[in-house]
Design a protein around this motif. Structure first.
Motif, PDB file in Angstrom:
ATOM      1  N   PRO A 104       6.342   5.250   8.061  1.00 27.22           N
ATOM      2  CA  PRO A 104       6.119   3.805   8.140  1.00 27.22           C
ATOM      3  C   PRO A 104       4.744   3.474   8.719  1.00 27.22           C
ATOM      4  N   PHE A 105       4.136   2.423   8.183  1.00 23.11           N
ATOM      5  CA  PHE A 105       2.789   2.039   8.622  1.00 23.11           C
ATOM      6  C   PHE A 105       2.729   0.531   8.842  1.00 23.11           C
ATOM      7  N   ASP A 130      13.466  -0.514  12.100  1.00 25.08           N
ATOM      8  CA  ASP A 130      14.558   0.434  11.865  1.00 25.08           C
ATOM      9  C   ASP A 130      14.638   0.743  10.373  1.00 25.08           C
ATOM     10  N   PRO A 131      14.082   1.883   9.936  1.00 24.91           N
ATOM     11  CA  PRO A 131      14.067   2.182   8.500  1.00 24.91           C
ATOM     12  C   PRO A 131      15.452   2.360   7.889  1.00 24.91           C
ATOM     13  N   ILE A 136      11.057  -3.731   5.086  1.00 27.50           N
ATOM     14  CA  ILE A 136       9.858  -4.463   5.499  1.00 27.50           C
ATOM     15  C   ILE A 136      10.217  -5.324   6.710  1.00 27.50           C
ATOM     16  N   LEU A 137       9.329  -5.335   7.704  1.00 24.63           N
ATOM     17  CA  LEU A 137       9.467  -6.215   8.857  1.00 24.63           C
ATOM     18  C   LEU A 137       8.207  -7.058   8.963  1.00 24.63           C
ATOM     19  N   THR A 181       2.744  -6.737   9.245  1.00 27.47           N
ATOM     20  CA  THR A 181       3.945  -6.191   8.615  1.00 27.47           C
ATOM     21  C   THR A 181       4.092  -4.727   8.967  1.00 27.47           C
ATOM     22  N   ILE A 182       5.341  -4.259   9.043  1.00 33.07           N
ATOM     23  CA  ILE A 182       5.639  -2.823   9.072  1.00 33.07           C
ATOM     24  C   ILE A 182       6.354  -2.498   7.758  1.00 33.07           C
ATOM     25  N   TYR A 183       5.878  -1.465   7.078  1.00 33.84           N
ATOM     26  CA  TYR A 183       6.439  -1.064   5.786  1.00 33.84           C
ATOM     27  C   TYR A 183       7.023   0.343   5.838  1.00 33.84           C
ATOM     28  N   ASN A 184       8.141   0.515   5.159  1.00 37.00           N
ATOM     29  CA  ASN A 184       8.620   1.844   4.812  1.00 37.00           C
ATOM     30  C   ASN A 184       7.976   2.198   3.471  1.00 37.00           C
ATOM     31  N   PRO A 185       7.100   3.208   3.417  1.00 34.95           N
ATOM     32  CA  PRO A 185       6.355   3.465   2.182  1.00 34.95           C
ATOM     33  C   PRO A 185       7.206   3.894   1.003  1.00 34.95           C
TER      34      PRO A 185
END
Length: 246
Positions: A104-105, A130-131, A136-137, A181-185
């Motif tokens: 996550p980035f 929390d993936p 996406i957050l 944003t925080i992303y799960n790639p």
């Protein structure tokens, strides 16, 4: 809950057309606001969150952005070059994925920023991501905590933090996307580095119940989209007691 976010990306490839004539010779992220460029303000947020490496994408007047990043010591900046073709937000992220890696980035706009006086918001977002539950957050804020935004809100958030689109953008419960944003790639699997918007991924995550929001706290958010917005931002920063390094 909580992941180790080691990478960030800053979107800096936009044309900044609405900010002309200021952006005739300077890319929008390098426009100074109260003595500090918007790009540096966003990189400061990344650095202070403990993220040591960042990707910055470039297109319009990209050589200036590259030179500016080279003069900055931290975080360590890698360039994703879109000089030949601007890829919009979604395509820009997909192109940069090999540099961002499989974990996550964080993603920040390089032409908006926030000033905070309490607990830093980006580390709070990282801690909350929390993936298992989230793709996406997004960081969100009420319109009352913004300067320079001419439009309405973007999302409604329920008691669990899940988001849905704000169909009534003037509704008092609506919240504005605040540029972080925080992303799960994994959500970009199979996507191509062609021009498209990140809104595609928001809508998929909404449909799956996996788009969440983090409400910005003890902070004020700024966007400088037009020349008239620049003095408004500088006046508000002065009112908040911000220094040029802030």
């Amino acid at each position: 809950m909580g992941v180790a976010v080691k990478m960030a990306m800053l979107l800096a490839a936009g044309l900044g057309k609405r900010l002309r004539p200021i952006t005739d010779s300077v890319p929008k992220p390098l426009v100074p606001v109260a003595g500090r460029t918007m790009l540096d303000r966003s990189l400061d947020i990344v650095e202070e969150a403990g993220i040591r490496r960042a990707v910055v994408n470039i297109h319009y007047l990209g050589d200036q952005v590259v030179a500016h990043c080279e003069r900055r010591g931290h975080p360590d900046v890698m360039i994703s070059d879109e000089s030949d073709k601007i890829l919009e937000t979604g395509g820009g992220v997909v192109k940069a994925l090999p540099m961002l890696g499989p974990e996550p980035f964080a993603l920040l706009n390089a032409d908006t920023f926030w000033y905070e006086w309490g607990r830093p918001n980006l580390p709070a977002m990282i801690e909350r991501f929390d993936p298992k539950r989230m793709d996406i957050l997004l960081m969100l804020c009420p319109l009352a905590d913004t300067t320079g935004h001419p439009g309405g809100t973007d999302f409604f958030m329920d008691s669990d933090g899940r988001l849905r689109r704000a169909t009534d953008k003037s509704h008092p419960d609506g919240l504005l996307y605040a540029g972080a944003t925080i992303y799960n790639p994994t959500i970009f699997h199979g996507a191509s580095a062609e021009p498209h918007s990140l809104n595609v991924y928001y809508d998929r995550a909404i449909a799956d119940g996996r788009l969440f929001g983090h409400l910005m706290s003890d902070a004020h958010w700024f966007t400088v989209g037009t020349p008239d917005a620049l003095p408004l931002a500088e006046r508000k920063l002065a009112e908040l007691g911000a220094t040029s390094r802030d």
